[in-house]
Enzyme design. Structure first.
Site, mmCIF file in Angstrom:
data_model
loop_
_atom_site.group_PDB
_atom_site.id
_atom_site.type_symbol
_atom_site.label_atom_id
_atom_site.label_comp_id
_atom_site.label_asym_id
_atom_site.label_seq_id
_atom_site.Cartn_x
_atom_site.Cartn_y
_atom_site.Cartn_z
ATOM 1 N N TYR A 1 50.221 23.438 22.684
ATOM 2 C CA TYR A 1 50.859 24.099 23.825
ATOM 3 C C TYR A 1 49.877 24.792 24.777
ATOM 4 O O TYR A 1 50.300 25.367 25.781
ATOM 5 C CB TYR A 1 51.890 25.115 23.313
ATOM 6 C CG TYR A 1 53.005 24.459 22.520
ATOM 7 C CD1 TYR A 1 53.876 23.566 23.135
ATOM 8 C CD2 TYR A 1 53.170 24.710 21.161
ATOM 9 C CE1 TYR A 1 54.886 22.941 22.413
ATOM 10 C CE2 TYR A 1 54.175 24.093 20.431
ATOM 11 C CZ TYR A 1 55.031 23.210 21.068
ATOM 12 O OH TYR A 1 56.029 22.596 20.358
ATOM 13 N N ARG B 1 50.531 30.350 19.969
ATOM 14 C CA ARG B 1 51.291 29.361 19.193
ATOM 15 C C ARG B 1 50.659 27.967 19.334
ATOM 16 O O ARG B 1 50.615 27.428 20.445
ATOM 17 C CB ARG B 1 52.726 29.317 19.718
ATOM 18 C CG ARG B 1 53.583 28.250 19.080
ATOM 19 C CD ARG B 1 54.891 28.046 19.833
ATOM 20 N NE ARG B 1 55.695 27.054 19.188
ATOM 21 C CZ ARG B 1 56.763 26.463 19.754
ATOM 22 N NH1 ARG B 1 57.135 26.793 20.978
ATOM 23 N NH2 ARG B 1 57.429 25.573 19.087
ATOM 24 N N ASN C 1 63.188 25.257 29.694
ATOM 25 C CA ASN C 1 62.511 24.705 28.531
ATOM 26 C C ASN C 1 63.276 25.258 27.331
ATOM 27 O O ASN C 1 63.066 26.404 26.945
ATOM 28 C CB ASN C 1 61.040 25.127 28.496
ATOM 29 C CG ASN C 1 60.318 24.516 27.302
ATOM 30 O OD1 ASN C 1 60.953 23.990 26.379
ATOM 31 N ND2 ASN C 1 59.000 24.587 27.312
ATOM 32 N N ARG D 1 55.461 12.768 20.020
ATOM 33 C CA ARG D 1 55.330 13.636 18.844
ATOM 34 C C ARG D 1 56.264 13.143 17.733
ATOM 35 O O ARG D 1 56.533 11.957 17.645
ATOM 36 C CB ARG D 1 55.604 15.082 19.277
ATOM 37 C CG ARG D 1 54.612 15.565 20.350
ATOM 38 C CD ARG D 1 54.848 17.005 20.727
ATOM 39 N NE ARG D 1 54.673 17.893 19.584
ATOM 40 C CZ ARG D 1 55.114 19.149 19.548
ATOM 41 N NH1 ARG D 1 55.742 19.659 20.593
ATOM 42 N NH2 ARG D 1 54.928 19.897 18.479
ATOM 43 N N HIS E 1 59.103 20.421 29.382
ATOM 44 C CA HIS E 1 58.418 20.571 28.097
ATOM 45 C C HIS E 1 56.920 20.575 28.347
ATOM 46 O O HIS E 1 56.407 19.711 29.065
ATOM 47 C CB HIS E 1 58.775 19.429 27.143
ATOM 48 C CG HIS E 1 60.239 19.382 26.869
ATOM 49 N ND1 HIS E 1 60.856 20.292 26.059
ATOM 50 C CD2 HIS E 1 61.209 18.589 27.368
ATOM 51 C CE1 HIS E 1 62.154 20.041 26.050
ATOM 52 N NE2 HIS E 1 62.398 19.020 26.841
ATOM 53 N N GLU F 1 64.724 19.905 33.172
ATOM 54 C CA GLU F 1 64.273 20.204 31.809
ATOM 55 C C GLU F 1 62.754 20.086 31.772
ATOM 56 O O GLU F 1 62.209 19.101 32.268
ATOM 57 C CB GLU F 1 64.935 19.168 30.890
ATOM 58 C CG GLU F 1 64.496 19.205 29.457
ATOM 59 C CD GLU F 1 65.060 17.997 28.677
ATOM 60 O OE1 GLU F 1 65.916 17.246 29.215
ATOM 61 O OE2 GLU F 1 64.639 17.814 27.542
ATOM 62 N N ALA G 1 63.121 24.130 20.776
ATOM 63 C CA ALA G 1 63.731 23.223 19.794
ATOM 64 C C ALA G 1 65.226 23.013 20.041
ATOM 65 O O ALA G 1 65.787 22.014 19.574
ATOM 66 C CB ALA G 1 63.491 23.752 18.386
ATOM 67 N N PRO H 1 63.484 29.406 22.277
ATOM 68 C CA PRO H 1 62.851 29.982 21.094
ATOM 69 C C PRO H 1 61.377 29.632 20.935
ATOM 70 O O PRO H 1 60.959 28.509 21.199
ATOM 71 C CB PRO H 1 63.670 29.411 19.930
ATOM 72 C CG PRO H 1 64.476 28.301 20.499
ATOM 73 C CD PRO H 1 64.661 28.600 21.948
ATOM 74 N N ASN H 2 60.648 30.639 20.519
ATOM 75 C CA ASN H 2 59.217 30.557 20.181
ATOM 76 C C ASN H 2 58.305 30.432 21.396
ATOM 77 O O ASN H 2 57.080 30.486 21.257
ATOM 78 C CB ASN H 2 58.943 29.403 19.186
ATOM 79 C CG ASN H 2 59.689 29.606 17.881
ATOM 80 O OD1 ASN H 2 59.567 30.661 17.273
ATOM 81 N ND2 ASN H 2 60.493 28.651 17.474
HETATM 82 C C1 DQA Z 1 58.767 22.204 23.639
HETATM 83 C C2 DQA Z 1 58.912 20.997 22.701
HETATM 84 C C3 DQA Z 1 59.921 21.293 21.608
HETATM 85 O O1 DQA Z 1 60.049 20.179 20.741
HETATM 86 C C4 DQA Z 1 59.494 22.481 20.790
HETATM 87 O O2 DQA Z 1 60.473 22.798 19.816
HETATM 88 C C5 DQA Z 1 59.175 23.679 21.631
HETATM 89 C C6 DQA Z 1 58.446 23.474 22.883
HETATM 90 C C7 DQA Z 1 57.647 21.989 24.689
HETATM 91 O O3 DQA Z 1 57.579 22.785 25.622
HETATM 92 O O4 DQA Z 1 56.815 21.083 24.544
HETATM 93 O O5 DQA Z 1 59.444 24.812 21.260
HETATM 94 O O6 DQA Z 1 59.977 22.362 24.357
#
Ligand code: DQA
Length: 143
Positions: free
Chosen positions: A23, A18, A75, A108, A101, A99, A78, A10-11
């Site tokens: 990011y 964003r 990735n 954070r 990020h 995984e 959240a 998501p997102n």
């Molecule tokens: C994320 C870190 C997560 O906490 C966050 O909710 C994201 C992006 C990252 O790529 O740093 O959506 O996975």
């Protein structure tokens, strides 16, 4: 040719605009293009998927082995912090998974420090921005 799949949760479709201070300004399309180019050099083919929906991500993970994929880069956004369902799906497929990020989730908010996915993955790459996806590819290619 070896096939590796990359899932973004998501997102992450909003990358580029964003929270660029967190990011960066690279779009998801650019990240996937870059990863495909890096994979080609290593004789690996990349499939890619992004979704804002937990169930859709699980459906895709479940189908990866029958579709001939031998590794997963994910990735989970959240979902990382609370989706036991995605964790179970990764474990169920038994696919080597890394995984990723973009940000360093250790540095954070408290809630981001917990990954419920980590235990079912062979590794976690964080804080490297888009290059983290390439690092994950290298780790899987070594497998
Ligand atoms: C994320 C870190 C997560 O906490 C966050 O909710 C994201 C992006 C990252 O790529 O740093 O959506 O996975």
């Amino acid at each position: 040719m070896r096939k590796i799949f990359v899932i973004n949760g998501p997102n992450l479709n909003l990358l580029g605009t964003r929270e660029p201070d967190v990011y960066g300004s690279t779009t998801l399309r650019q990240i996937v293009q870059m990863l495909k180019a890096e994979a080609r050099k290593r004789g690996v083919r990349i499939g890619a998927y992004q979704s804002n929906h937990e169930g859709s991500i699980i459906d895709v993970i479940q189908r990866l082995p029958v579709k001939g994929y031998s590794g997963l880069i994910i990735n989970p956004g959240a979902f990382t912090h609370y989706s036991y369902a995605i964790r179970d799906a990764i474990k169920a497929t038994g696919l080597p998974t890394v995984e990723v990020h973009l940000s360093d989730i250790e540095k954070r908010e408290e809630f981001r420090k917990i990954s419920v996915i980590r235990e079912v993955c062979m590794d976690q790459v964080k804080g490297l921005g888009p290059q983290g996806y390439v690092k994950a590819l290298e780790l899987l290619a070594e497998e």
